[in-house]
Design a protein around this motif. Structure first.
Motif, mmCIF file in Angstrom:
data_model
loop_
_atom_site.group_PDB
_atom_site.id
_atom_site.type_symbol
_atom_site.label_atom_id
_atom_site.label_comp_id
_atom_site.label_asym_id
_atom_site.label_seq_id
_atom_site.Cartn_x
_atom_site.Cartn_y
_atom_site.Cartn_z
ATOM 1 N N THR A 122 30.099 24.948 12.109
ATOM 2 C CA THR A 122 30.719 25.212 13.319
ATOM 3 C C THR A 122 31.365 26.725 13.037
ATOM 4 O OG1 THR A 122 31.321 23.082 13.781
ATOM 5 C CG2 THR A 122 32.758 24.928 14.829
ATOM 6 N N VAL A 123 31.743 26.907 11.912
ATOM 7 C CA VAL A 123 32.235 28.206 11.894
ATOM 8 C C VAL A 123 31.289 29.377 12.176
ATOM 9 C CG1 VAL A 123 33.175 29.963 10.017
ATOM 10 C CG2 VAL A 123 34.260 27.893 10.373
ATOM 11 N N THR A 124 30.398 28.721 11.260
ATOM 12 C CA THR A 124 28.978 29.914 11.330
ATOM 13 C C THR A 124 28.520 30.195 12.710
ATOM 14 O OG1 THR A 124 28.209 29.353 9.326
ATOM 15 C CG2 THR A 124 26.434 30.319 10.310
ATOM 16 N N ALA A 125 28.099 29.062 13.556
ATOM 17 C CA ALA A 125 27.663 29.060 14.853
ATOM 18 C C ALA A 125 28.570 30.010 15.936
ATOM 19 C CB ALA A 125 27.757 27.430 15.200
ATOM 20 N N VAL A 126 29.875 29.871 15.697
ATOM 21 C CA VAL A 126 30.617 30.413 16.489
ATOM 22 C C VAL A 126 30.612 31.654 16.258
ATOM 23 C CG1 VAL A 126 33.162 30.758 17.146
ATOM 24 C CG2 VAL A 126 32.190 28.462 17.128
ATOM 25 N N GLN A 127 30.828 32.171 15.097
ATOM 26 C CA GLN A 127 30.772 33.655 14.408
ATOM 27 C C GLN A 127 29.345 34.171 14.980
ATOM 28 O OE1 GLN A 127 31.321 33.193 10.208
ATOM 29 N NE2 GLN A 127 33.456 33.784 10.193
ATOM 30 N N THR A 128 28.330 33.478 14.996
ATOM 31 C CA THR A 128 27.095 34.159 15.265
ATOM 32 C C THR A 128 26.972 34.233 16.926
ATOM 33 O OG1 THR A 128 25.861 32.570 13.593
ATOM 34 C CG2 THR A 128 24.642 33.564 15.514
ATOM 35 N N ILE A 129 27.813 33.526 17.569
ATOM 36 C CA ILE A 129 27.675 33.572 19.079
ATOM 37 C C ILE A 129 28.665 34.946 19.619
ATOM 38 C CG2 ILE A 129 28.545 32.776 21.126
ATOM 39 C CD1 ILE A 129 27.958 29.856 19.769
ATOM 40 N N VAL A 130 29.676 34.952 19.081
ATOM 41 C CA VAL A 130 30.687 35.862 19.001
ATOM 42 C C VAL A 130 30.304 37.452 18.730
ATOM 43 C CG1 VAL A 130 33.170 36.794 18.743
ATOM 44 C CG2 VAL A 130 32.680 34.408 19.240
ATOM 45 N N ASP A 131 29.614 37.562 17.296
ATOM 46 C CA ASP A 131 29.307 38.487 16.876
ATOM 47 C C ASP A 131 27.931 39.232 17.784
ATOM 48 O OD1 ASP A 131 31.212 38.507 15.040
ATOM 49 O OD2 ASP A 131 29.658 37.988 13.368
ATOM 50 N N ARG A 132 27.318 38.245 18.332
ATOM 51 C CA ARG A 132 26.285 38.494 19.040
ATOM 52 C C ARG A 132 26.477 39.324 20.310
ATOM 53 N NH1 ARG A 132 21.180 34.694 20.740
ATOM 54 N NH2 ARG A 132 20.572 35.800 22.642
ATOM 55 N N VAL A 133 27.400 38.559 20.852
ATOM 56 C CA VAL A 133 27.680 38.910 22.203
ATOM 57 C C VAL A 133 28.775 40.098 22.259
ATOM 58 C CG1 VAL A 133 28.894 38.167 24.577
ATOM 59 C CG2 VAL A 133 27.293 36.420 23.452
ATOM 60 N N GLN A 134 29.729 40.127 21.344
ATOM 61 C CA GLN A 134 30.956 40.999 21.253
ATOM 62 C C GLN A 134 31.660 41.174 22.665
ATOM 63 O OE1 GLN A 134 31.851 43.242 18.607
ATOM 64 N NE2 GLN A 134 30.458 41.860 17.663
ATOM 65 N N PRO A 135 32.181 40.150 23.133
ATOM 66 C CA PRO A 135 32.962 39.891 24.189
ATOM 67 C C PRO A 135 34.243 40.845 24.034
ATOM 68 C CG PRO A 135 33.387 37.911 23.143
ATOM 69 C CD PRO A 135 32.408 38.873 22.478
ATOM 70 N N THR A 136 34.621 41.571 25.243
ATOM 71 C CA THR A 136 35.982 42.391 25.141
ATOM 72 C C THR A 136 37.044 41.855 26.400
ATOM 73 O OG1 THR A 136 35.092 43.909 27.013
ATOM 74 C CG2 THR A 136 34.765 44.355 24.299
ATOM 75 N N ARG A 137 36.347 40.837 27.349
ATOM 76 C CA ARG A 137 37.449 40.353 28.170
ATOM 77 C C ARG A 137 37.491 38.905 28.062
ATOM 78 N NH1 ARG A 137 36.506 42.715 33.903
ATOM 79 N NH2 ARG A 137 34.553 42.190 33.779
ATOM 80 N N ALA A 138 36.404 38.149 28.078
ATOM 81 C CA ALA A 138 36.413 36.577 27.703
ATOM 82 C C ALA A 138 36.228 36.214 26.430
ATOM 83 C CB ALA A 138 34.877 36.242 28.439
ATOM 84 N N LYS A 139 36.662 35.149 25.927
ATOM 85 C CA LYS A 139 36.710 34.619 24.888
ATOM 86 C C LYS A 139 35.917 33.227 24.746
ATOM 87 C CE LYS A 139 40.767 36.712 22.791
ATOM 88 N NZ LYS A 139 42.097 36.710 22.004
ATOM 89 N N LEU A 140 35.267 32.971 23.602
ATOM 90 C CA LEU A 140 34.748 31.718 23.353
ATOM 91 C C LEU A 140 35.817 30.769 22.997
ATOM 92 C CD1 LEU A 140 31.817 30.190 23.476
ATOM 93 C CD2 LEU A 140 31.741 30.669 20.940
ATOM 94 N N THR A 141 35.759 29.290 23.448
ATOM 95 C CA THR A 141 36.963 28.282 22.781
ATOM 96 C C THR A 141 36.205 27.299 22.850
ATOM 97 O OG1 THR A 141 37.315 27.751 25.312
ATOM 98 C CG2 THR A 141 38.703 29.180 24.513
ATOM 99 N N LEU A 142 36.385 26.213 21.880
ATOM 100 C CA LEU A 142 36.020 24.941 21.716
ATOM 101 C C LEU A 142 36.843 24.038 22.480
ATOM 102 C CD1 LEU A 142 35.072 25.269 17.920
ATOM 103 C CD2 LEU A 142 33.612 24.558 19.728
ATOM 104 N N GLU A 143 36.379 22.886 23.028
ATOM 105 C CA GLU A 143 37.095 21.761 23.769
ATOM 106 C C GLU A 143 37.227 20.791 22.678
ATOM 107 O OE1 GLU A 143 37.582 18.787 27.473
ATOM 108 O OE2 GLU A 143 36.501 20.789 27.597
ATOM 109 N N PRO A 144 38.461 20.388 22.239
ATOM 110 C CA PRO A 144 38.405 19.414 21.356
ATOM 111 C C PRO A 144 38.130 17.793 21.618
ATOM 112 C CG PRO A 144 40.883 19.960 22.331
ATOM 113 C CD PRO A 144 39.818 20.804 23.049
ATOM 114 N N GLU A 145 37.634 17.003 20.838
ATOM 115 C CA GLU A 145 37.279 16.031 21.113
ATOM 116 C C GLU A 145 37.392 15.141 19.682
ATOM 117 O OE1 GLU A 145 36.005 14.793 23.631
ATOM 118 O OE2 GLU A 145 34.829 16.609 24.793
ATOM 119 N N ARG A 146 37.836 13.741 19.805
ATOM 120 C CA ARG A 146 38.370 13.025 18.804
ATOM 121 C C ARG A 146 37.232 12.755 17.603
ATOM 122 N NH1 ARG A 146 42.646 12.933 15.689
ATOM 123 N NH2 ARG A 146 44.143 12.413 17.149
#
Length: 281
Positions: A122-146
């Motif tokens: 999960t860490v790798t996937a999120v880092q890959t997405i954020v590093d590729r997009v380099q957002p400056t106004r929006a942020k990626l978030t995860l919705e928690p599930e049990r």
């Protein structure tokens, strides 16, 4: 804090959307993708003028732990596209689910979904997405599930620290992580733990509710806000301590239930001397 909710039977026209949010006292909006970027920008401009925050864009049901490499890459590409759209439009966060190692379901239970391997992937996937997009106004978030990661506040905080990217934040949906009688009957304690660990990172929250039914084994059922046992007094009190653009978004109900949920939240806030940011005329 801001309040928002789903739109029912409203045309995707700037004036109609603003009127709907004003009438409901909503100063935060769920955002949909609009292919016509001119129209999208008109909607965003109308919201800005009315002090309505574009709070969330969903990128749900895209499995970031898909075991087939080609399908996983396709999912990551689509999340990147939606995060880039959110960033360009000025939407506060793009919300995704955690992943599953079951190849045919975005959230199908699997014994490894909450493992250390899942955490690292999960860490790798999120880092890959954020590093590729380099957002400056929006942020990626995860919705928690049990049954997926993140499944509890301490795990979510570990993810924030491990991902270590300014383009990643927290989305909170406490009903999704209530899975036992202790959390059900003392949801206030769970809520306080969530805000204690995650408060500075929270961008948006969902509100719905939960009830238990007399069925074996112990069984929980989702319901609309105000019709269950979630301690919304604690929820609103903790949210009010955060910066004012954190949004509480009503979800998973019908058009007939929406005014009940909305009025319940306004009444609870007023009773406790709290207030939501309101849209302007």
């Amino acid at each position: 804090m801001r309040l928002g909710g789903p739109t029912f039977d409203v045309e995707e026209e700037p004036e109609a959307l603003v009127t709907y949010h004003r009438e409901n006292g909503f100063s935060a909006a769920f955002m949909r993708e609009v292919e016509d970027k001119v129209r999208r920008d008109e909607i965003c401009a109308a919201y800005e003028e009315a002090n309505i925050l574009p709070a969330e864009l969903g990128a749900y049901r895209l499995n970031i732990l898909q075991t087939d490499a080609a399908r996983r890459q396709k999912n990551l590409d689509e999340i990147c596209r939606r995060l880039a759209y959110a960033d360009e439009a000025g939407i506060r966060c793009c919300v995704i689910h955690g992943g599953s190692y079951e190849p045919e379901g975005w959230g199908t239970p699997n014994p490894d979904n909450q493992s250390e391997r899942a955490f690292e992937d999960t860490v790798t996937a999120v880092q890959t997405i954020v590093d590729r997009v380099q957002p400056t106004r929006a942020k990626l978030t995860l919705e928690p599930e049990r049954w997926l990661l993140p499944d509890e506040p301490d795990v979510y905080l570990r993810l924030v620290e491990a991902i270590d990217r300014p383009g990643f934040g927290v989305h909170l949906d406490p009903v999704n992580i209530i899975a036992n009688p202790k959390d059900y009957y003392d949801s206030g304690a769970l809520l306080r733990a969530c805000f204690d660990r995650l408060g500075p990172h929270i961008l948006s929250c969902h509100t719905k509710d939960v009830i238990t039914v007399d069925r074996y084994p112990y069984h929980l059922v989702e319901t609309y806000t105000g019709n269950g046992m979630l301690d919304h007094d604690v929820y609103l009190t903790e949210m009010d301590k955060l910066e004012p653009d954190v949004s509480l978004m009503i979800e998973h109900l019908t058009a007939e239930q929406l005014p009940l949920a909305r009025d319940f939240l306004f009444e609870r806030a007023e009773e406790m001397g709290l207030a939501f940011v309101m849209p302007v005329e």
